[in-house]
Write an enzyme that holds these catalytic residues in place. Sequence first.
Site, short mmCIF file in Angstrom:
data_model
loop_
_atom_site.label_atom_id
_atom_site.label_comp_id
_atom_site.label_asym_id
_atom_site.label_seq_id
_atom_site.Cartn_x
_atom_site.Cartn_y
_atom_site.Cartn_z
N HIS A 152 0.82 -1.20 0.00
CA HIS A 152 0.00 0.00 0.00
C HIS A 152 0.86 1.26 0.00
O HIS A 152 2.05 1.21 0.31
CB HIS A 152 -0.94 0.01 1.22
CG HIS A 152 -2.16 -0.84 1.03
ND1 HIS A 152 -2.14 -2.20 1.20
CD2 HIS A 152 -3.43 -0.51 0.67
CE1 HIS A 152 -3.35 -2.68 0.96
NE2 HIS A 152 -4.16 -1.68 0.64
N LYS A 156 -0.73 4.86 4.68
CA LYS A 156 -1.69 3.95 5.30
C LYS A 156 -1.35 3.76 6.78
O LYS A 156 -0.19 3.50 7.12
CB LYS A 156 -1.70 2.61 4.56
CG LYS A 156 -2.76 1.65 5.08
CD LYS A 156 -3.00 0.50 4.13
CE LYS A 156 -3.99 -0.49 4.69
NZ LYS A 156 -5.31 0.09 4.99
P1 NAD Z 1 -7.32 10.00 4.48
O1 NAD Z 1 -6.45 10.25 5.67
O2 NAD Z 1 -6.92 10.61 3.18
O3 NAD Z 1 -8.81 10.49 4.78
C1 NAD Z 1 -9.46 10.34 6.02
C2 NAD Z 1 -10.29 11.59 6.22
O4 NAD Z 1 -11.11 11.40 7.37
C3 NAD Z 1 -9.44 12.86 6.48
O5 NAD Z 1 -9.82 13.89 5.60
C4 NAD Z 1 -9.77 13.21 7.93
O6 NAD Z 1 -9.78 14.61 8.14
C5 NAD Z 1 -11.17 12.63 8.07
N1 NAD Z 1 -11.58 12.36 9.45
C6 NAD Z 1 -10.83 11.89 10.49
N2 NAD Z 1 -11.59 11.80 11.60
C7 NAD Z 1 -12.83 12.19 11.25
C8 NAD Z 1 -14.07 12.27 11.96
N3 NAD Z 1 -14.15 11.97 13.27
N4 NAD Z 1 -15.16 12.72 11.29
C9 NAD Z 1 -15.08 13.07 9.99
N5 NAD Z 1 -13.94 13.01 9.27
C10 NAD Z 1 -12.83 12.56 9.90
O7 NAD Z 1 -7.44 8.41 4.37
P2 NAD Z 1 -7.87 7.55 3.07
O8 NAD Z 1 -6.66 7.15 2.31
O9 NAD Z 1 -8.98 8.26 2.38
O10 NAD Z 1 -8.40 6.21 3.77
C11 NAD Z 1 -9.52 6.25 4.64
C12 NAD Z 1 -9.84 4.82 5.09
O11 NAD Z 1 -10.30 4.06 3.97
C13 NAD Z 1 -8.65 4.03 5.66
O12 NAD Z 1 -9.08 3.28 6.77
C14 NAD Z 1 -8.24 3.13 4.51
O13 NAD Z 1 -7.61 1.93 4.95
C15 NAD Z 1 -9.60 2.81 3.92
N6 NAD Z 1 -9.65 2.34 2.53
C16 NAD Z 1 -10.60 1.43 2.24
C17 NAD Z 1 -10.79 1.01 0.95
C18 NAD Z 1 -11.90 0.03 0.65
O14 NAD Z 1 -12.12 -0.36 -0.51
N7 NAD Z 1 -12.66 -0.37 1.68
C19 NAD Z 1 -9.97 1.48 -0.08
C20 NAD Z 1 -8.99 2.41 0.24
C21 NAD Z 1 -8.84 2.86 1.54
#
Ligand code: NAD
Length: 264
Positions: A152, A156
């Site tokens: 990844h 992450k």
């Molecule tokens: P990121 O850090 O870019 O985004 C997370 C966002 O959440 C940030 O903008 C942050 O400000 C916000 N945030 C944090 N706490 C919050 C709260 N209490 N309320 C509202 N917003 C809040 O991360 P990302 O790369 O977008 O990944 C997010 C999650 O998605 C991770 O857990 C990652 O592992 C997961 N993910 C899942 C898939 C899937 O297919 N399921 C694919 C990619 C990533």
Amino acid sequence: MTRIKVGVFGAGGRMGSTVCQAVAADPSLELVAGVDTHHSGLELSRVAGVTGVDVQVSGDPQTFVDRGAEVVIDFTDATAARENLVWLARNSIHAVVGTTGFTEGDLDSFRKEFTTSNCVIAPNFAIGAILMMRFAEMAAPYFDTAEIIELHHDNKLDAPSGTARLTAERMAAASGEWGDDPTTNTVYDGVRGGIGPAGIRLHSVRMRGMVAHQEVILGTTGQTLTIRHDSIDRTSFMPGVILATKMIASRPGVTIGLDPFLDL
Ligand code: NAD
């Protein structure tokens, strides 16, 4: 046509902003609210790059209730999502969750909370990754050894990935008979990876330039099988997220993984 009103937790994040764009582009969905603690007060159009949506990012989930959201999609982090999901359950709003890093205890508590609305938690919404897990589970009984390597991007937070964990759990459920690890000496700690369900080893690579990738390598006498999936762009997850958003109202309780939505 009545459109499903959708909100997004983590609307300003890498995944959340891509989700906002996908929801806004779908004619049967309406993006009504975005919550993000780090982008509160800014225009969603600026934060998430969506056009034609006149919404300000909020720091308060109450905006989902005020704007009539029926489904909220969460891509935040495990600590935030633990609270977000309980809040959604208690406000009878359906949840589509991509956030990873939950424990079995978290899943049990979500199962208790979601009684008046539904929830799907999928560690990977990409169809290719869902098939990869299915193929790995099908192959498991025919092989003696297996290891999972997930790769990844370098931002992450959790390891191993939710996809790797779910793959290992499903392979272990399909076969409990795996060969012992012959290693007796290691020079560096952790060089043989982490030991997952049924002793299946998992290796987490964090690398600038990557998005989300996984290889499942299975071996038996004289042959190996490698199953590999690559998400080279975050848009790969969007068809699965949109499908779950449209179907969640008809799936009672908490569903883990997207398979039941795909009839696999
Ligand atoms: P990121 O850090 O870019 O985004 C997370 C966002 O959440 C940030 O903008 C942050 O400000 C916000 N945030 C944090 N706490 C919050 C709260 N209490 N309320 C509202 N917003 C809040 O991360 P990302 O790369 O977008 O990944 C997010 C999650 O998605 C991770 O857990 C990652 O592992 C997961 N993910 C899942 C898939 C899937 O297919 N399921 C694919 C990619 C990533």
